[in-house]
Design a protein around this motif. Structure first.
Motif, PDB file in Angstrom:
ATOM      1  N   TYR A 113     -12.585  -7.083  -1.580  1.00  0.00           N
ATOM      2  CA  TYR A 113     -13.339  -5.725  -1.850  1.00  0.00           C
ATOM      3  C   TYR A 113     -12.554  -4.473  -2.035  1.00  0.00           C
ATOM      4  O   TYR A 113     -12.812  -3.518  -2.225  1.00  0.00           O
ATOM      5  N   GLY A 114     -11.316  -4.932  -2.542  1.00  0.00           N
ATOM      6  CA  GLY A 114     -10.213  -3.657  -3.249  1.00  0.00           C
ATOM      7  C   GLY A 114     -10.236  -2.820  -2.229  1.00  0.00           C
ATOM      8  O   GLY A 114      -9.842  -1.470  -2.437  1.00  0.00           O
ATOM      9  N   THR A 115     -10.000  -2.964  -0.809  1.00  0.00           N
ATOM     10  CA  THR A 115      -9.674  -2.223   0.443  1.00  0.00           C
ATOM     11  C   THR A 115      -8.143  -2.220   0.581  1.00  0.00           C
ATOM     12  O   THR A 115      -7.788  -2.783   1.490  1.00  0.00           O
ATOM     13  N   ALA A 116      -7.628  -1.570  -0.384  1.00  0.00           N
ATOM     14  CA  ALA A 116      -6.105  -1.516  -0.305  1.00  0.00           C
ATOM     15  C   ALA A 116      -5.860  -0.161  -0.926  1.00  0.00           C
ATOM     16  O   ALA A 116      -6.523   0.442  -1.788  1.00  0.00           O
ATOM     17  N   ALA A 120      -3.786   5.799   2.577  1.00  0.00           N
ATOM     18  CA  ALA A 120      -4.207   4.997   3.998  1.00  0.00           C
ATOM     19  C   ALA A 120      -5.143   5.627   4.763  1.00  0.00           C
ATOM     20  O   ALA A 120      -6.101   4.892   5.090  1.00  0.00           O
ATOM     21  N   LYS A 121      -5.234   6.966   5.042  1.00  0.00           N
ATOM     22  CA  LYS A 121      -6.038   7.572   5.782  1.00  0.00           C
ATOM     23  C   LYS A 121      -7.429   7.462   4.932  1.00  0.00           C
ATOM     24  O   LYS A 121      -8.316   7.340   5.693  1.00  0.00           O
ATOM     25  N   LEU A 122      -7.451   7.448   3.997  1.00  0.00           N
ATOM     26  CA  LEU A 122      -8.850   7.329   3.007  1.00  0.00           C
ATOM     27  C   LEU A 122      -9.449   5.895   3.455  1.00  0.00           C
ATOM     28  O   LEU A 122     -10.536   5.657   3.163  1.00  0.00           O
ATOM     29  N   LEU A 123      -8.391   4.976   3.683  1.00  0.00           N
ATOM     30  CA  LEU A 123      -8.906   3.689   4.181  1.00  0.00           C
ATOM     31  C   LEU A 123      -9.080   3.598   5.716  1.00  0.00           C
ATOM     32  O   LEU A 123      -9.157   2.349   6.285  1.00  0.00           O
ATOM     33  N   LEU A 124      -9.012   4.869   6.530  1.00  0.00           N
ATOM     34  CA  LEU A 124      -9.223   4.745   7.680  1.00  0.00           C
ATOM     35  C   LEU A 124      -8.332   4.031   8.581  1.00  0.00           C
ATOM     36  O   LEU A 124      -8.396   3.455   9.665  1.00  0.00           O
ATOM     37  N   THR A 125      -6.864   3.910   7.954  1.00  0.00           N
ATOM     38  CA  THR A 125      -5.828   3.477   8.647  1.00  0.00           C
ATOM     39  C   THR A 125      -4.665   4.536   8.745  1.00  0.00           C
ATOM     40  O   THR A 125      -4.515   5.471   8.015  1.00  0.00           O
ATOM     41  N   GLU A 126      -3.783   4.183   9.522  1.00  0.00           N
ATOM     42  CA  GLU A 126      -2.653   5.026   9.867  1.00  0.00           C
ATOM     43  C   GLU A 126      -1.209   4.382   9.100  1.00  0.00           C
ATOM     44  O   GLU A 126      -0.934   3.242   9.283  1.00  0.00           O
ATOM     45  N   PRO A 178     -17.937  -6.452   3.950  1.00  0.00           N
ATOM     46  CA  PRO A 178     -17.299  -5.180   3.602  1.00  0.00           C
ATOM     47  C   PRO A 178     -17.191  -4.142   4.555  1.00  0.00           C
ATOM     48  O   PRO A 178     -18.309  -3.547   5.022  1.00  0.00           O
ATOM     49  N   ARG A 179     -16.070  -3.636   5.153  1.00  0.00           N
ATOM     50  CA  ARG A 179     -15.904  -2.607   6.204  1.00  0.00           C
ATOM     51  C   ARG A 179     -14.747  -2.243   6.074  1.00  0.00           C
ATOM     52  O   ARG A 179     -13.545  -2.640   5.522  1.00  0.00           O
ATOM     53  N   LEU A 180     -14.329  -1.055   6.898  1.00  0.00           N
ATOM     54  CA  LEU A 180     -13.085  -0.425   7.215  1.00  0.00           C
ATOM     55  C   LEU A 180     -12.759  -0.096   8.658  1.00  0.00           C
ATOM     56  O   LEU A 180     -11.844   0.288   9.096  1.00  0.00           O
ATOM     57  N   HIS A 181     -13.870  -0.441   9.515  1.00  0.00           N
ATOM     58  CA  HIS A 181     -13.754  -0.410  10.976  1.00  0.00           C
ATOM     59  C   HIS A 181     -13.403  -1.707  11.586  1.00  0.00           C
ATOM     60  O   HIS A 181     -13.748  -2.777  11.197  1.00  0.00           O
ATOM     61  N   ASN A 182     -12.765  -1.756  12.813  1.00  0.00           N
ATOM     62  CA  ASN A 182     -12.434  -2.815  13.485  1.00  0.00           C
ATOM     63  C   ASN A 182     -11.970  -4.004  12.370  1.00  0.00           C
ATOM     64  O   ASN A 182     -12.238  -5.231  12.307  1.00  0.00           O
ATOM     65  N   ILE A 183     -10.787  -3.602  11.815  1.00  0.00           N
ATOM     66  CA  ILE A 183     -10.254  -4.440  10.825  1.00  0.00           C
ATOM     67  C   ILE A 183      -8.769  -4.352  11.017  1.00  0.00           C
ATOM     68  O   ILE A 183      -8.187  -3.112  11.031  1.00  0.00           O
TER      69      ILE A 183
END
Length: 304
Positions: A31-34, A67-73, A111-116
């Motif tokens: 999903y290109g979530t990086a 990283a914040k845009l991907l909802l991670t720290e 495809p999600r950015l929560h609980n991952i």
């Protein structure tokens, strides 16, 4: 064949590059979530035991924001500490390109950015000139730069680079070195992985951050250097036709550094580039830590 450095930073430690592997089910792969960064480092010309990183703090900040845009720290401090540890493990002897990468490491199909789960790695390779310092030929791409309302373009989100990949290949397969992308308003945005500058009547002009560009670190550095050298800088929309009549046209980026454009479509451009050459020479001097005024842009790391 790439000359990858022998060690990668993977799952919180340095491991042999060939052992840094991920599953084919990795979420980011699908999903290109990086998000990634790109940094250059060179041996200190005045001290063989040190390596010089250019604007490491700015690169770490942008990756942390991505990283914040991907909802991670991912803290800037952790990024910089990891790079230093990784650099000391590899002990490179030639100029290198560093690729830090934050990604969703979960093995899932939604495809999600929560609980991952997310993770972070670093690898690097020896790299000289990414583009010819003598200049490149460009075409106007048939692909348009995405809009910030559709993708978070202020981050280096990996999934966004499908457009860059399509544009670059379209350019190469039609006889050019590089692609220039227009935005949805028909204004010049950027190249496949570089920002763009033109010179007209002594003014240095570049598309502003409202033109769906990546907020390039080399771009920002060039603007600051130009201001210091007394060159007038204007950030504004750039029309396609301006490219063909500009006094100078060049690209900037971590990999590309400062690279002149010698041809756009069928039009040959000026080869006398006094402002670009002045900026390029000064930037090189800064990266070699020879300019006291900008010494805070350089991080020196003892590797041996």
């Amino acid at each position: 064949m790439h000359d990858f450095l022998p060690y990668a930073w993977f799952k919180g430690k340095c491991v042999p590059f060939d052992e840094a592997k991920i599953s084919i089910a990795t979420h980011a792969l699908h999903y290109g979530t990086a998000a990634f960064g790109g940094m250059r480092a060179i041996p200190d010309p005045s001290d063989n035991g040190n390596f010089l990183l250019f604007r490491a703090d700015k690169h770490a900040k942008r990756l942390s924001q991505s990283a914040k845009l991907l909802l991670t720290e991912l803290s800037e401090r952790y990024i910089l500490q990891s790079i230093e540890t990784w650099l000391k493990a590899n002990k490179p002897s030639k100029p290198i390109y560093i690729r830090p990468f934050v990604y969703t490491s979960d093995l899932g199909i939604a495809p999600r950015l929560h609980n991952i789960e997310t993770d972070f790695f670093i690898y690097g390779l020896e790299l000289g000139d990414y583009l010819s310092p003598e200049g490149v030929s460009c075409r106007i791409s048939s692909w348009k730069r995405q809009e910030d309302c559709s993708l978070p373009l202020r981050g280096k989100i990996s999934g966004a680079y499908i457009t860059s990949s399509l544009a670059k290949t379209e350019a190469v397969l039609t006889g050019f070195d590089e692609a220039l992308l227009l935005n949805s308003q028909g204004k010049v945005s950027e190249a496949s992985g570089m920002n763009l500058f033109i010179v007209r009547d002594g003014n240095l002009i570049t598309p502003g951050t409202d033109q769906d560009i990546l907020e390039g670190i080399t771009r920002a550095s060039v603007i600051e250097i130009a201001n210091y050298l007394g060159i007038n800088v204007i950030e504004r929309p750039v029309d396609k036709t301006e490219l063909f009549i500009a006094d100078e046209v060049f690209l900037t980026g971590t990999a590309a550094k400062i690279t002149p454009i010698k041809q756009i479509e069928s039009t040959l451009l000026n080869t006398e580039l006094p402002i670009m050459n002045k900026l390029r020479d000064y930037l090189i001097s800064i990266t070699e830590n020879k300019e006291d005024k900008f010494s805070n842009w350089i991080t020196s790391i003892k590797i041996s």
